[in-house]
Design an enzyme around this catalytic site. Sequence first.
Site, short mmCIF file in Angstrom:
data_model
loop_
_atom_site.label_atom_id
_atom_site.label_comp_id
_atom_site.label_asym_id
_atom_site.label_seq_id
_atom_site.Cartn_x
_atom_site.Cartn_y
_atom_site.Cartn_z
N ASP A 112 0.85 -1.20 0.00
CA ASP A 112 0.00 0.00 0.00
C ASP A 112 0.88 1.24 0.00
O ASP A 112 1.16 1.78 1.05
CB ASP A 112 -0.92 -0.05 1.22
CG ASP A 112 -1.96 1.05 1.18
OD1 ASP A 112 -2.13 1.66 0.13
OD2 ASP A 112 -2.59 1.29 2.21
N GLU A 146 -2.69 10.13 -0.65
CA GLU A 146 -3.93 9.34 -0.69
C GLU A 146 -4.33 8.97 0.72
O GLU A 146 -5.50 9.04 1.08
CB GLU A 146 -3.73 8.07 -1.53
CG GLU A 146 -5.01 7.29 -1.79
CD GLU A 146 -5.41 6.32 -0.71
OE1 GLU A 146 -6.56 5.88 -0.67
OE2 GLU A 146 -4.56 5.99 0.15
N HIS A 249 -1.39 -1.67 6.46
CA HIS A 249 -1.15 -0.48 7.31
C HIS A 249 -0.37 -0.81 8.59
O HIS A 249 -0.63 -0.21 9.63
CB HIS A 249 -2.45 0.23 7.67
CG HIS A 249 -2.98 1.09 6.54
ND1 HIS A 249 -4.03 1.95 6.67
CD2 HIS A 249 -2.57 1.22 5.27
CE1 HIS A 249 -4.26 2.57 5.52
NE2 HIS A 249 -3.38 2.13 4.65
ZN LIG Z 1 -3.60 2.81 -0.39
#
Ligand SMILES: [Zn+2]
Length: 765
Positions: A112, A146, A249
């Site tokens: 990510d 983002e 995350h």
């Molecule tokens: Zn992302």
Amino acid sequence: MFQFISCREYLENITAVGPRTVGSPENEILTVNYLLEQIKAIESKSSDAHKISVDIQRPTGSFSIDFLGGFTSYYANITNVVVKLEPRSGAKHAVLSNCHFDSVPNTPGASDDAVSCSVMLEILNTLSKSSDPLQHAVIFLFNGAEENILQASHGFITQHRWAKSIRAFINLEAAGVGGKELVFQTGPENPWLVQAYVFAAKHPFASVVAQEVFQSGIIPADTDFRIYRDFGNIPGIDLAFIENGYIYHTKYDTPDRILTDSIQRAGDNILGMLKYLATSDKLAKSFDYRHGNVVFFDVFGLFVLAYPARVGTIMNYIITAVTVLYLGKKILQPRNRAINYMKELSVAFSFTLLSWFSTLVTVLIVAVFISLIGRSLSWYNHFYVSIFLYGTAAAAKLILVHTLAKKFYYKNRNEQFLGEMFFDVSLLVWSIALVLITQLGLCSAFICAMWVAFPLLTKLLTYREFKQKGATIRFVIIYMLGMFIPYLYIMYLTWTIFELFIPIMGRSGTEIPPDIVLAAFILSSTVILSSYFLNFIYLAKSTKKTLITLTTVFGVTLILVCSGVFFPYSSDSANPKPKRVFLQHVSRRFYGLHGNLVKSDSGIWINGLDYAGISHITPHIPELNDTIKTNCEDKAPLCGFPWILPVHFLLRKNWYLPAAEISPTNPVHFKLLAKEQMPWDSTKLTFEVSGPSHMSLYIRPHEGSTLSSWSLGDGTPVANIGGDYFVFYAHGLQAVAWRFWIELKVLMLVSHKEYQVPKSFWVRS
Ligand SMILES: [Zn+2]
């Protein structure tokens, strides 16, 4: 040909920078410089057939978003790296490919979303070297904000000079680490985009079910897809890596966890699609092809089946009609027999509903009990625990109800007759579901269609066998074969849903009991998967052994779960399943209406992100116990805590451990610049704020007044759940002081006037 080797090198280099939060030099300088160097190197080797232009955009803007209860975002001087690859002679239309290079704090953000940016660099390299001409431009947006809730894509699509030429986009995201990328959203409408995926993706993984689940809002996440759709009015495709959401995350989102296969797959698929779109006539005339939805799903990853939703609707009604004919034939018998059949069918139908309802109650009682005794999430680390607990309970209860029905109500009835009757009931139930879901306009109705069509066909093929005494081998074989495809498909889909949802339960807040959610999922799967096997309960001689086995497994698992054998989390380095906790060191100061300091304190503010709160941590840290649990400050907005995002309704349990005061390197300065009396009894207050890269502003108008307009978003204030206003502010590396105004209006019928400066203003550092 897509080369994963150079792609991996890009990935290693971007993640080596470390966490890349907006406003940090890592994000705004190091990563940007690295991307620019690579783009330059690619440009120097590109073919003469193409032209490459590079632009660094640093937009400032604001918008409101209907996410997390609704809030407003303000950004200043954030960063976008934009590359346009087009034919030498230029192009009028473009397709956009979007990734983000920023990350949340404390993670290298490999999946990510650094891997997507690496894939895009390599695709830029491949396309620019190729001498195959492109018809349209391909715009690569490496967006730098983002994780700041979609700010950079907003800055790009509303302000960049190339934005107007974009006809479609592909968004590359992550909800997990590695694995296959799932197409989980397309459109709105524009069926030609799904066609592009069908034609161009070598390794398809896509589902309209995922799309309808995601768009229902039950997954606490959002992507740039929303910004392009809502602010750019552009259709697109949303892809995300979904495997291993446990470490999404977290610090474990590292490049070594992304297999070469995943990179190659993603690269092949996205290169294929971009090439297809950049040479498609439909891109230029997308407006002509924009209508209609598509039913799409991959068949075991081999290929995608896609057809217009209209065709789907017609098919669904044809299938329903055939079922009605089949059932109708039994009703069109001599009157007595017909009435008898109808009566029998409604009794069997009621038994089926009753069995589902009582199973639901049983499973929910177990789930509530487990939640109350503090043993939730016992399946978080070991998935099978949930099957042994809720799956066995559900199956046992279903079988028990039907066994009792057979024994007491259907005493001495012909087994073949009962078997057929309960088969017809399932067919009827699924036909009703098919009609209802089709009526609702949901594309996912195709599952019900499958769940009616295949069994009906099987039934017609084994018509004679159903009448014979004792289930013959031939009957069982044909039955199993007929059910094979729909069962395999449902299991494949169920598995994908579980894979996606279980990790989400580790970050869905302190308010939603995950055991109830999972139990409900398992119950639904059991009901669906068992529906065409209920008839076997009536065909079978005895269900005693099955019932005893299921009950024993359930009982043993229940005892083990209650005793706490299954610890929910895992630190296994190969396969970590960490517990998510937010620790924030904060200093709070509350001021009164006249600027007087009312109260101040400092502490470590602790939020456990799942239902278990911090219960698994307290035994290890003596300072932590329930006595430090902090209640909501009712008089302050959002309970008086410095939320970075308005997630207060998801994390209602808070712990606050007293600690030393903090002295931020970049403290906040908050100034009222002007107070002007406006017409219609309103007052305009202008403020100036400077401080760190991330700040939150809450506004709660004083009783008797309302916030009528402001300089943020589109000018109309958007309130959060509970009525307070939440503004998320962020700036890139440098930014001028943030200036904004709000206008407060006295409500009619209220004679006195009183205005209030936002009550509290907090900083984190
Ligand atoms: Zn992302």
